[in-house]
Design a protein around this motif. Structure first.
Motif, mmCIF file in Angstrom:
data_model
loop_
_atom_site.group_PDB
_atom_site.id
_atom_site.type_symbol
_atom_site.label_atom_id
_atom_site.label_comp_id
_atom_site.label_asym_id
_atom_site.label_seq_id
_atom_site.Cartn_x
_atom_site.Cartn_y
_atom_site.Cartn_z
ATOM 1 N N ASP A 86 -8.725 3.973 4.717
ATOM 2 C CA ASP A 86 -8.685 4.579 6.046
ATOM 3 C C ASP A 86 -8.527 3.459 7.075
ATOM 4 O O ASP A 86 -9.495 2.923 7.600
ATOM 5 C CB ASP A 86 -9.970 5.365 6.301
ATOM 6 N N ASN A 98 -4.801 -4.609 1.982
ATOM 7 C CA ASN A 98 -4.772 -4.003 0.657
ATOM 8 C C ASN A 98 -4.925 -5.051 -0.444
ATOM 9 O O ASN A 98 -5.654 -4.866 -1.419
ATOM 10 C CB ASN A 98 -3.464 -3.241 0.480
ATOM 11 N N GLU A 104 -5.714 2.796 -4.247
ATOM 12 C CA GLU A 104 -6.701 3.675 -3.638
ATOM 13 C C GLU A 104 -6.460 3.796 -2.144
ATOM 14 O O GLU A 104 -5.988 2.865 -1.496
ATOM 15 C CB GLU A 104 -8.096 3.132 -3.910
ATOM 16 N N HIS A 105 -6.817 4.929 -1.596
ATOM 17 C CA HIS A 105 -6.588 5.193 -0.178
ATOM 18 C C HIS A 105 -7.521 4.346 0.691
ATOM 19 O O HIS A 105 -8.706 4.213 0.390
ATOM 20 C CB HIS A 105 -6.824 6.668 0.121
ATOM 21 N N VAL A 141 0.817 -1.206 0.000
ATOM 22 C CA VAL A 141 0.000 0.000 0.000
ATOM 23 C C VAL A 141 0.856 1.264 0.000
ATOM 24 O O VAL A 141 0.412 2.336 -0.362
ATOM 25 C CB VAL A 141 -0.962 0.004 1.214
ATOM 26 N N CYS A 142 2.113 1.125 0.437
ATOM 27 C CA CYS A 142 3.015 2.273 0.470
ATOM 28 C C CYS A 142 4.072 2.196 -0.619
ATOM 29 O O CYS A 142 4.896 3.110 -0.752
ATOM 30 C CB CYS A 142 3.721 2.364 1.837
ATOM 31 N N LYS A 155 -1.238 -4.217 6.782
ATOM 32 C CA LYS A 155 -1.713 -3.295 5.753
ATOM 33 C C LYS A 155 -1.648 -3.948 4.375
ATOM 34 O O LYS A 155 -2.551 -3.798 3.550
ATOM 35 C CB LYS A 155 -0.875 -2.013 5.761
#
Length: 314
Positions: free
Chosen positions: A193, A225, A190-191, A181-182, A221
């Protein structure tokens, strides 16, 4: 109204006939667990045996030796066998992580749901109105879906590509500390939360599958993701709902095992949950005798708790 429940007043437990010295039957022992479990919806901390023990609604901290003495059973093995039987029937779970045996009564809120003639739960207290809880859960689930965005429809032709990409991400995330995700290899990711996801999971599952904390590790994460990229964001939210609806995943199985958040988001497990492998309709009891005993115990439990609720209202 005849609803099949046995109504028992808690006044019984202060009467001399209950307090009389005797050897408890298994039925009396079950009733004693029901009436001893915490009724209030709030979490409490109690000093027991030099330890601060935290427990909540539907839980009862009690050692094997204490129960043997309380029930007049000469053998602690008899207590263990009885608790094992209740766990096998999906009536309780036990946890000794705090250094004290914590007994949790499964579906305690169901026992504490007084129904009216229309079949709708009465009462607005926390832990009492199951319908309200379900509605709140559905509302929160909708917020979670909105917070992680609307899934973009993908054609069947793109599905295989996404699965292959997920396998590559799985190798990268589970064998290293880097999170996709990073990573720069996914500039269009996509972001998500994560903070909102953690808040939802902890508040609405109420520790059924354990609690998770922020900040999430890169590995977690990456797994989240990867699942969302493969199945879509709405399906991820649906998976949590389906897990919450599964008695088996919540510990009502022979070994008292419960799923965890990390277990749920693993590729194979995630797929099994959304495929309905753990739906209640797909689980069967061992035999008719077991079902009869379970129903008998649940009726007693419901009667005790429901009468307590009616007395509390007065």
């Amino acid at each position: 109204m005849d609803n099949g429940f046995i109504m028992l007043s808690r006044k019984l437990f202060s009467h001399r006939i209950w307090k009389a010295s005797r050897t408890f039957s298994e039925c009396e022992a079950w009733i004693d667990l029901i009436q001893s479990a915490r009724f209030e919806a709030t979490v409490t901390i109690e000093r027991i045996g030099g330890r601060d023990i935290t427990y909540e609604r539907g839980q009862y901290p009690a050692s094997i030796s204490f129960l043997a003495k309380r029930w007049g059973w000469k053998s602690e093995k008899k207590v263990r066998n009885f608790l094992d039987m209740l766990k096998k029937e999906g009536m309780i779970t036990t946890d000794a992580k705090q250094g004290m045996n914590i007994i949790t009564l499964c579906k305690y809120d169901v026992y504490n749901t007084p129904n009216n003639d229309q079949g709708e739960p009465k009462g607005k207290g926390e832990g009492i109105d199951i319908v309200k809880k379900i509605r709140d859960l559905e509302h929160a689930l909708g917020k979670l879906t909105a917070s992680i965005g609307t899934s973009v429809g993908q054609g069947e032709g793109n599905n295989n590509k996404k699965v292959k990409k997920e396998k590559k991400e799985k190798n990268n995330t589970e064998d290293s500390n880097e999170s996709p995700v990073c990573g720069t290899s996914q500039p269009h990711a996509e972001h998500i939360d994560y903070s909102e996801l953690v808040k939802f999971f902890n508040e609405k599952t109420q520790g059924v599958f354990g609690s998770i904390r922020m900040p999430l590790s890169d590995k977690r994460k990456g797994m989240i993701n990867a699942r969302i990229k493969t199945y879509g964001k709405e399906t991820f939210a649906k998976m949590i709902q389906m897990a919450l609806n599964s008695d088996f995943l919540k510990g009502q199985n022979k070994n008292g095992w419960r799923a965890s958040f990390d277990w749920l988001i693993k590729p194979t497990n995630f797929e099994k949950v959304i495929s309905g492998n753990y739906d209640n309709k797909n689980r069967t009891n061992n035999n008719a005798g077991d079902r009869d005993m379970e129903e008998f115990y649940r009726s007693i439990a419901s009667g005790i708790a429901r009468q307590s609720y009616e007395e509390a209202k007065r």
